[in-house]
Design a protein around this motif. Structure first.
Motif, PDB file in Angstrom:
ATOM      1  N   ASN A   1       0.824  -1.215   0.000  1.00  0.00           N
ATOM      2  CA  ASN A   1       0.000   0.000   0.000  1.00  0.00           C
ATOM      3  C   ASN A   1       0.857   1.263   0.000  1.00  0.00           C
ATOM      4  OD1 ASN A   1      -2.311  -1.555   0.039  1.00  0.00           O
ATOM      5  ND2 ASN A   1      -2.800  -1.188   2.178  1.00  0.00           N
ATOM      6  N   SER A   2       1.967   1.215   0.720  1.00  0.00           N
ATOM      7  CA  SER A   2       2.832   2.406   0.781  1.00  0.00           C
ATOM      8  C   SER A   2       3.456   2.682  -0.591  1.00  0.00           C
ATOM      9  CB  SER A   2       3.917   2.245   1.852  1.00  0.00           C
ATOM     10  OG  SER A   2       4.816   1.209   1.532  1.00  0.00           O
ATOM     11  N   LYS A   3       3.792   1.624  -1.321  1.00  0.00           N
ATOM     12  CA  LYS A   3       4.322   1.815  -2.683  1.00  0.00           C
ATOM     13  C   LYS A   3       3.244   2.416  -3.591  1.00  0.00           C
ATOM     14  CE  LYS A   3       4.612  -1.589  -5.651  1.00  0.00           C
ATOM     15  NZ  LYS A   3       5.022  -2.824  -6.353  1.00  0.00           N
TER      16      LYS A   3
ATOM     17  N   MET B   1       9.346 -14.800  19.542  1.00  0.00           N
ATOM     18  CA  MET B   1       9.363 -13.548  20.309  1.00  0.00           C
ATOM     19  C   MET B   1      10.300 -12.519  19.687  1.00  0.00           C
ATOM     20  SD  MET B   1       9.065 -14.902  24.245  1.00  0.00           S
ATOM     21  CE  MET B   1       8.767 -13.282  24.933  1.00  0.00           C
ATOM     22  N   LYS B   2      11.401 -13.002  19.093  1.00  0.00           N
ATOM     23  CA  LYS B   2      12.324 -12.089  18.402  1.00  0.00           C
ATOM     24  C   LYS B   2      11.751 -11.655  17.046  1.00  0.00           C
ATOM     25  CE  LYS B   2      15.967 -11.933  21.147  1.00  0.00           C
ATOM     26  NZ  LYS B   2      16.523 -10.652  21.665  1.00  0.00           N
ATOM     27  N   ILE B   3      11.144 -12.603  16.337  1.00  0.00           N
ATOM     28  CA  ILE B   3      10.624 -12.319  14.988  1.00  0.00           C
ATOM     29  C   ILE B   3       9.528 -11.264  15.029  1.00  0.00           C
ATOM     30  CG2 ILE B   3       9.274 -13.304  13.080  1.00  0.00           C
ATOM     31  CD1 ILE B   3      10.929 -15.896  13.467  1.00  0.00           C
ATOM     32  N   ILE B   4       8.621 -11.360  16.012  1.00  0.00           N
ATOM     33  CA  ILE B   4       7.534 -10.376  16.068  1.00  0.00           C
ATOM     34  C   ILE B   4       8.062  -8.976  16.326  1.00  0.00           C
ATOM     35  CG2 ILE B   4       5.703 -12.011  16.676  1.00  0.00           C
ATOM     36  CD1 ILE B   4       5.983 -11.058  19.609  1.00  0.00           C
ATOM     37  N   SER B   5       9.174  -8.881  17.050  1.00  0.00           N
ATOM     38  CA  SER B   5       9.791  -7.571  17.281  1.00  0.00           C
ATOM     39  C   SER B   5      10.304  -6.986  15.967  1.00  0.00           C
ATOM     40  CB  SER B   5      10.936  -7.716  18.291  1.00  0.00           C
ATOM     41  OG  SER B   5      11.590  -6.481  18.470  1.00  0.00           O
ATOM     42  N   ASP B   6      10.913  -7.840  15.133  1.00  0.00           N
ATOM     43  CA  ASP B   6      11.399  -7.380  13.827  1.00  0.00           C
ATOM     44  C   ASP B   6      10.236  -7.009  12.904  1.00  0.00           C
ATOM     45  OD1 ASP B   6      14.368  -7.468  13.615  1.00  0.00           O
ATOM     46  OD2 ASP B   6      14.078  -9.514  14.312  1.00  0.00           O
ATOM     47  N   ILE B   7       9.177  -7.812  12.912  1.00  0.00           N
ATOM     48  CA  ILE B   7       8.022  -7.509  12.059  1.00  0.00           C
ATOM     49  C   ILE B   7       7.380  -6.195  12.495  1.00  0.00           C
ATOM     50  CG2 ILE B   7       5.709  -8.267  11.354  1.00  0.00           C
ATOM     51  CD1 ILE B   7       6.712 -11.147  11.550  1.00  0.00           C
ATOM     52  N   GLU B   8       7.317  -5.984  13.801  1.00  0.00           N
ATOM     53  CA  GLU B   8       6.735  -4.732  14.314  1.00  0.00           C
ATOM     54  C   GLU B   8       7.537  -3.523  13.843  1.00  0.00           C
ATOM     55  OE1 GLU B   8       6.122  -1.362  16.979  1.00  0.00           O
ATOM     56  OE2 GLU B   8       7.938  -2.600  16.990  1.00  0.00           O
ATOM     57  N   ARG B   9       8.870  -3.656  13.814  1.00  0.00           N
ATOM     58  CA  ARG B   9       9.709  -2.566  13.340  1.00  0.00           C
ATOM     59  C   ARG B   9       9.514  -2.340  11.841  1.00  0.00           C
ATOM     60  NH1 ARG B   9      10.563   1.125  14.763  1.00  0.00           N
ATOM     61  NH2 ARG B   9      12.693   1.625  14.181  1.00  0.00           N
ATOM     62  N   MET B  10       9.329  -3.426  11.077  1.00  0.00           N
ATOM     63  CA  MET B  10       9.028  -3.269   9.643  1.00  0.00           C
ATOM     64  C   MET B  10       7.767  -2.433   9.460  1.00  0.00           C
ATOM     65  SD  MET B  10       9.597  -7.085   8.111  1.00  0.00           S
ATOM     66  CE  MET B  10      10.655  -8.220   8.991  1.00  0.00           C
ATOM     67  N   GLY B  11       6.757  -2.719  10.275  1.00  0.00           N
ATOM     68  CA  GLY B  11       5.516  -1.947  10.216  1.00  0.00           C
ATOM     69  C   GLY B  11       5.754  -0.474  10.501  1.00  0.00           C
ATOM     70  N   ASP B  12       6.631  -0.202  11.472  1.00  0.00           N
ATOM     71  CA  ASP B  12       6.960   1.192  11.807  1.00  0.00           C
ATOM     72  C   ASP B  12       7.601   1.903  10.616  1.00  0.00           C
ATOM     73  OD1 ASP B  12       5.991   0.864  14.370  1.00  0.00           O
ATOM     74  OD2 ASP B  12       7.966   0.548  15.276  1.00  0.00           O
ATOM     75  N   TYR B  13       8.464   1.191   9.901  1.00  0.00           N
ATOM     76  CA  TYR B  13       9.117   1.808   8.741  1.00  0.00           C
ATOM     77  C   TYR B  13       8.115   2.045   7.606  1.00  0.00           C
ATOM     78  CZ  TYR B  13      13.723   1.310  10.826  1.00  0.00           C
ATOM     79  OH  TYR B  13      14.807   1.428  11.656  1.00  0.00           O
ATOM     80  N   CYS B  14       7.141   1.151   7.458  1.00  0.00           N
ATOM     81  CA  CYS B  14       6.070   1.388   6.469  1.00  0.00           C
ATOM     82  C   CYS B  14       5.291   2.650   6.819  1.00  0.00           C
ATOM     83  CB  CYS B  14       5.127   0.177   6.415  1.00  0.00           C
ATOM     84  SG  CYS B  14       5.851  -1.299   5.669  1.00  0.00           S
ATOM     85  N   VAL B  15       5.063   2.867   8.105  1.00  0.00           N
ATOM     86  CA  VAL B  15       4.391   4.089   8.568  1.00  0.00           C
ATOM     87  C   VAL B  15       5.237   5.312   8.215  1.00  0.00           C
ATOM     88  CG1 VAL B  15       3.706   5.400  10.623  1.00  0.00           C
ATOM     89  CG2 VAL B  15       3.055   2.990  10.395  1.00  0.00           C
ATOM     90  N   ASP B  16       6.549   5.209   8.440  1.00  0.00           N
ATOM     91  CA  ASP B  16       7.446   6.325   8.102  1.00  0.00           C
ATOM     92  C   ASP B  16       7.374   6.646   6.605  1.00  0.00           C
ATOM     93  OD1 ASP B  16       8.345   6.611  10.717  1.00  0.00           O
ATOM     94  OD2 ASP B  16      10.000   5.205  10.438  1.00  0.00           O
ATOM     95  N   ILE B  17       7.353   5.601   5.783  1.00  0.00           N
ATOM     96  CA  ILE B  17       7.242   5.801   4.331  1.00  0.00           C
ATOM     97  C   ILE B  17       5.932   6.517   4.006  1.00  0.00           C
ATOM     98  CG2 ILE B  17       6.931   4.614   2.106  1.00  0.00           C
ATOM     99  CD1 ILE B  17       8.836   2.416   3.234  1.00  0.00           C
TER     100      ILE B  17
END
Length: 218
Positions: free
Chosen positions: A30-32, A85-101
């Motif tokens: 969606n961001s693209k 538990m580690k993977i969800i933290s990385d996925i959450e950060r990916m979501g944050d970067y999509c928000v930044d875009i």
């Protein structure tokens, strides 16, 4: 019976993690589209979707902690929970970067329009692919495929540096476009960070299957 119940709960956890990843995948797509079509409403939708990702993050972490507290997971199962538990933290950060875009896209929409750098479009496509492949790797647990996912990050890094050089050159030739160009460069940077987090996910999947914590990207 207790073991069967644990296996079912672990499967639910894995399914939730995949759903979370797919939400971020949709945010990225969606961001693209929002950037290419100058669609402010779609960019705002990306920002709103971050709440869904955050909820998955808390819910999955809660499930992980309950499985650890109430069950006695064996070695591989324990690695799955720890990795999740580690993977969800990385996925959450990916979501944050999509928000930044999306936020930078909204700013760009309010400025005079510039042609979108072709390399930036390619970078979106490369990052979308590596994210999709990482989710597939999580499902299939194919160690060789996991390594191939990580290797894709090199092409993304090369594309980022290409965008950087081209944007610097554009600013030198047309300084008045600097505000837009800098935002486009930041979007490329956010995409590069998404790819880094995808690499982290791949390394956690590798750990799940092998028991070896290894930096796969050199």
């Amino acid at each position: 019976m207790l073991r069967q119940s644990f296996i079912e709960e672990l499967k639910k956890l894995e399914n939730s993690l995949l759903e979370m990843g797919n939400v971020v995948k949709q945010m990225l797509e969606n961001s693209k589209t929002a950037l290419l079509e100058r669609d402010e409403e779609l960019a705002k939708k990306v920002i709103e979707m971050d709440d869904i990702v955050d909820k998955y993050n808390w819910d999955i972490e809660d499930k992980c902690l309950k499985l650890l507290a109430l069950q006695q997971p064996m070695a591989h199962d324990l690695r799955v929970i720890a990795a999740a538990m580690k993977i969800i933290s990385d996925i959450e950060r990916m979501g944050d970067y999509c928000v930044d875009i999306a936020k930078f896209t909204i700013e760009l929409i309010k400025m005079p329009s510039l042609p979108i750098n072709e390399a930036l479009i390619k970078m979106f496509e490369l990052v979308e692919k590596i994210l999709c492949d990482s989710l597939e790797a999580f499902v299939n647990r194919d160690v060789n495929f996991i390594i191939s996912v990580v290797e894709q990050d090199d092409a993304i890094d090369r594309t980022y540096y290409k965008i950087y050089d081209e944007i610097v050159e554009e600013i030198e030739h047309a300084p008045e476009t600097a505000p837009q160009q800098i935002r486009l460069l930041m979007i490329a940077r956010f995409l590069e960070r998404v790819a880094d987090h995808v690499t982290n996910v791949a390394e956690r999947i590798y750990y799940m299957e092998t028991g070896e914590l290894k930096e796969l990207h050199e």
